[in-house]
Design an enzyme around this catalytic site. Structure first.
Site, PDB file in Angstrom:
ATOM      1  N   ASP A  36     -37.083 -43.488   4.223  1.00  0.00           N
ATOM      2  CA  ASP A  36     -35.748 -43.421   4.842  1.00  0.00           C
ATOM      3  C   ASP A  36     -35.890 -43.219   6.355  1.00  0.00           C
ATOM      4  O   ASP A  36     -35.478 -42.211   6.920  1.00  0.00           O
ATOM      5  CB  ASP A  36     -34.904 -42.286   4.226  1.00  0.00           C
ATOM      6  CG  ASP A  36     -35.493 -40.888   4.482  1.00  0.00           C
ATOM      7  OD1 ASP A  36     -34.705 -39.911   4.508  1.00  0.00           O
ATOM      8  OD2 ASP A  36     -36.725 -40.785   4.665  1.00  0.00           O
ATOM      9  N   ASP A  79     -41.088 -41.042   8.845  1.00  0.00           N
ATOM     10  CA  ASP A  79     -41.285 -42.191   7.954  1.00  0.00           C
ATOM     11  C   ASP A  79     -41.898 -43.349   8.730  1.00  0.00           C
ATOM     12  O   ASP A  79     -42.810 -44.031   8.255  1.00  0.00           O
ATOM     13  CB  ASP A  79     -39.948 -42.669   7.385  1.00  0.00           C
ATOM     14  CG  ASP A  79     -39.190 -41.624   6.619  1.00  0.00           C
ATOM     15  OD1 ASP A  79     -38.545 -40.760   7.262  1.00  0.00           O
ATOM     16  OD2 ASP A  79     -39.256 -41.637   5.368  1.00  0.00           O
ATOM     17  N   HIS A 128     -44.250 -34.897   8.747  1.00  0.00           N
ATOM     18  CA  HIS A 128     -44.241 -34.674   7.293  1.00  0.00           C
ATOM     19  C   HIS A 128     -44.723 -35.903   6.511  1.00  0.00           C
ATOM     20  O   HIS A 128     -45.653 -35.826   5.723  1.00  0.00           O
ATOM     21  CB  HIS A 128     -42.818 -34.344   6.827  1.00  0.00           C
ATOM     22  CG  HIS A 128     -42.178 -33.179   7.492  1.00  0.00           C
ATOM     23  ND1 HIS A 128     -42.515 -31.862   7.244  1.00  0.00           N
ATOM     24  CD2 HIS A 128     -41.175 -33.136   8.405  1.00  0.00           C
ATOM     25  CE1 HIS A 128     -41.745 -31.056   7.953  1.00  0.00           C
ATOM     26  NE2 HIS A 128     -40.926 -31.802   8.681  1.00  0.00           N
ATOM     27  N   ASP A 129     -44.040 -37.023   6.722  1.00  0.00           N
ATOM     28  CA  ASP A 129     -44.277 -38.200   5.873  1.00  0.00           C
ATOM     29  C   ASP A 129     -45.661 -38.795   6.081  1.00  0.00           C
ATOM     30  O   ASP A 129     -46.268 -39.318   5.140  1.00  0.00           O
ATOM     31  CB  ASP A 129     -43.203 -39.259   6.155  1.00  0.00           C
ATOM     32  CG  ASP A 129     -41.819 -38.746   5.813  1.00  0.00           C
ATOM     33  OD1 ASP A 129     -40.837 -39.249   6.384  1.00  0.00           O
ATOM     34  OD2 ASP A 129     -41.707 -37.830   4.977  1.00  0.00           O
ATOM     35  N   PHE A 184     -35.499 -31.105   2.554  1.00  0.00           N
ATOM     36  CA  PHE A 184     -34.445 -32.120   2.660  1.00  0.00           C
ATOM     37  C   PHE A 184     -34.515 -33.186   1.567  1.00  0.00           C
ATOM     38  O   PHE A 184     -33.505 -33.499   0.929  1.00  0.00           O
ATOM     39  CB  PHE A 184     -34.493 -32.798   4.035  1.00  0.00           C
ATOM     40  CG  PHE A 184     -33.475 -33.907   4.173  1.00  0.00           C
ATOM     41  CD1 PHE A 184     -33.851 -35.232   4.000  1.00  0.00           C
ATOM     42  CD2 PHE A 184     -32.137 -33.624   4.429  1.00  0.00           C
ATOM     43  CE1 PHE A 184     -32.916 -36.268   4.094  1.00  0.00           C
ATOM     44  CE2 PHE A 184     -31.185 -34.650   4.526  1.00  0.00           C
ATOM     45  CZ  PHE A 184     -31.576 -35.969   4.359  1.00  0.00           C
ATOM     46  N   ASN A 185     -35.674 -33.813   1.353  1.00  0.00           N
ATOM     47  CA  ASN A 185     -35.749 -34.954   0.431  1.00  0.00           C
ATOM     48  C   ASN A 185     -35.332 -34.562  -0.986  1.00  0.00           C
ATOM     49  O   ASN A 185     -34.672 -35.326  -1.691  1.00  0.00           O
ATOM     50  CB  ASN A 185     -37.161 -35.541   0.409  1.00  0.00           C
ATOM     51  CG  ASN A 185     -37.477 -36.312   1.678  1.00  0.00           C
ATOM     52  OD1 ASN A 185     -36.575 -36.796   2.372  1.00  0.00           O
ATOM     53  ND2 ASN A 185     -38.759 -36.400   2.017  1.00  0.00           N
ATOM     54  N   THR A 212     -41.271 -41.065   0.703  1.00  0.00           N
ATOM     55  CA  THR A 212     -41.052 -40.105   1.804  1.00  0.00           C
ATOM     56  C   THR A 212     -39.574 -39.912   2.123  1.00  0.00           C
ATOM     57  O   THR A 212     -39.218 -39.476   3.222  1.00  0.00           O
ATOM     58  CB  THR A 212     -41.795 -40.550   3.076  1.00  0.00           C
ATOM     59  OG1 THR A 212     -41.223 -41.782   3.551  1.00  0.00           O
ATOM     60  CG2 THR A 212     -43.284 -40.730   2.823  1.00  0.00           C
ATOM     61  N   ASN A 245     -32.142 -39.854   5.617  1.00  0.00           N
ATOM     62  CA  ASN A 245     -31.975 -39.424   7.021  1.00  0.00           C
ATOM     63  C   ASN A 245     -30.744 -40.074   7.651  1.00  0.00           C
ATOM     64  O   ASN A 245     -30.109 -39.492   8.528  1.00  0.00           O
ATOM     65  CB  ASN A 245     -33.205 -39.814   7.840  1.00  0.00           C
ATOM     66  CG  ASN A 245     -34.371 -38.888   7.589  1.00  0.00           C
ATOM     67  OD1 ASN A 245     -34.183 -37.681   7.447  1.00  0.00           O
ATOM     68  ND2 ASN A 245     -35.562 -39.443   7.502  1.00  0.00           N
TER      69      ASN A 245
HETATM   70  O1  RIB Z   1     -38.187 -32.460   5.028  1.00  0.00           O
HETATM   71  C1  RIB Z   1     -38.899 -33.501   5.626  1.00  0.00           C
HETATM   72  C2  RIB Z   1     -38.395 -34.817   5.142  1.00  0.00           C
HETATM   73  O2  RIB Z   1     -37.021 -34.919   5.488  1.00  0.00           O
HETATM   74  C3  RIB Z   1     -39.096 -36.014   5.810  1.00  0.00           C
HETATM   75  O3  RIB Z   1     -39.215 -37.048   4.874  1.00  0.00           O
HETATM   76  C4  RIB Z   1     -38.170 -36.389   6.932  1.00  0.00           C
HETATM   77  O4  RIB Z   1     -38.164 -37.809   7.145  1.00  0.00           O
HETATM   78  C5  RIB Z   1     -36.825 -35.952   6.426  1.00  0.00           C
HETATM   79  O5  RIB Z   1     -36.269 -36.997   5.718  1.00  0.00           O
HETATM   80 CA    CA Z   2     -38.405 -39.275   5.285  1.00  0.00          CA
END
Ligand code: RIB
Ligand code: CA
Length: 310
Positions: A12, A17, A240-241, A167-168, A126, A41
């Site tokens: 996303d 990403d 993160h991703d 978040f994801n 991701t 996102n």
């Molecule tokens: O929490 C981190 C995730 O949330 C990552 O995938 C970042 O792109 C956001 O979407």
């Molecule tokens: Ca992401």
């Protein structure tokens, strides 16, 4: 010893990403078959457009991009404007996308690619897991055909959207619950490790001198790091991703532990929490390889070296 891993990136975009996608493209250990996009996102339209814009920037308009779910299974759609801006990819000055996504829904494209008989596929997810949950519903045979799913999401400890949730997983907890309850081989790359590998201004400065992809990643970092400096007071930003993608490239970058993990699909306070039974106190099925340690220096070195090659 297998030479190349066939990978599909469900994403996303989103700054991290985009960096993960570029890392996958730059790594000879992977054969990146394409990207599927999901709302998270930003809206599906924007995450799809952003994936294509990033691929355009590095001359990969040949790589298939398929749009997937425009909203979570049950919960109201969300976005992450504070983290990624109104476009979902604020900061870099990228032209509009050169093309539309493939004329096939991501879930159907994933179902066909995974069962194409050419070889096993690893899915790097991701974003919210909506596409993966729908894939399991539409193509149940994927549960035994898909080699593994490497998920950027969740946390053993503190969340980043709420104290409880990342978040994801928070964005579509029902989808995550479906995926984590399936028989898939799941690796969870959570905040516990991603926040321990912060990209710094020094990395961005090095990348800025390293070609088109390097400049793009440096620009992505500039925006993303301002968010993290403002929000967490940190002089650096997690990618993160890219950690999830790097784990497929070099599994030794992360230490994982096979644990029982259950997703909270309850009301807001604990919505989206990944409950990780790390010490085996409960009789939960050990359903997930949870990342517990990261070699941050080697991850960041790999990231910078590979992006510089693109
Ligand atoms: O929490 C981190 C995730 O949330 C990552 O995938 C970042 O792109 C956001 O979407
Ligand atoms: Ca992401």
């Amino acid at each position: 010893m297998r030479t190349v891993t066939r990978v599909i990136h469900d994403c996303d975009p989103g700054h991290d990403d985009a960096i993960a996608l570029l890392l996958g493209l730059a790594s000879p250990e992977l054969d990146l078959l394409g990207a599927s996009t999901v709302a998270g996102n930003q809206s599906l339209e924007l995450t799809t457009s952003n994936a294509i814009r990033v691929l355009d920037h590095v001359g990969r308009a040949d790589l298939p991009v398929c749009a997937g779910a425009a909203r979570p299974l049950v919960r109201e759609p969300v976005t992450n404007v504070s983290g990624h801006g109104e476009s979902g990819l604020d900061g870099p000055d990228l032209p509009p996308p050169s093309r539309s996504p493939e004329p096939v829904h991501a879930v159907d494209w994933l179902g066909r690619a995974i069962s194409d008989g050419v070889g096993p596929v690893t899915l790097v997810a991701t974003g919210p897991l909506t596409n993966v949950a729908l894939l399991l519903a539409r193509y149940p045979e994927v549960e035994r055909q898909l080699e593994r799913v490497v998920v950027m999401g969740g946390a053993i400890g503190e969340g980043n959207v709420t104290p409880a949730a990342e978040f994801n997983i928070w964005a579509d907890p029902e989808a995550a619950a479906r995926v984590f309850e399936s028989g898939l081989d799941i690796t969870m790359v959570g905040l516990d490790v991603t926040y321990r590998a912060l990209m710094t201004p020094a990395h961005a400065d090095e990348l800025r001198g390293d070609g088109r992809a390097g400049r793009l990643v440096a620009d992505l970092y500039e925006f993303y790091s301002r968010v993290h400096r403002r929000r967490f007071g940190r002089n650096g930003a997690p990618v993160h991703d890219a950690v999830a993608m790097a784990h497929v490239i070099d599994p030794t970058l992360l230490d994982t532990q096979l644990c029982g993990v259950k997703i909270d699909t309850g009301p807001e306070l604990s919505r989206g929490r990944t409950n990780v039974d790390r010490w085996g106190r409960l009789d939960w099925r050990p359903n997930c390889h949870v990342a517990v340690e990261i070699d941050a220096a080697r991850f960041l070195d790999l990231l910078v070296r590979r992006i510089a090659r693109l």
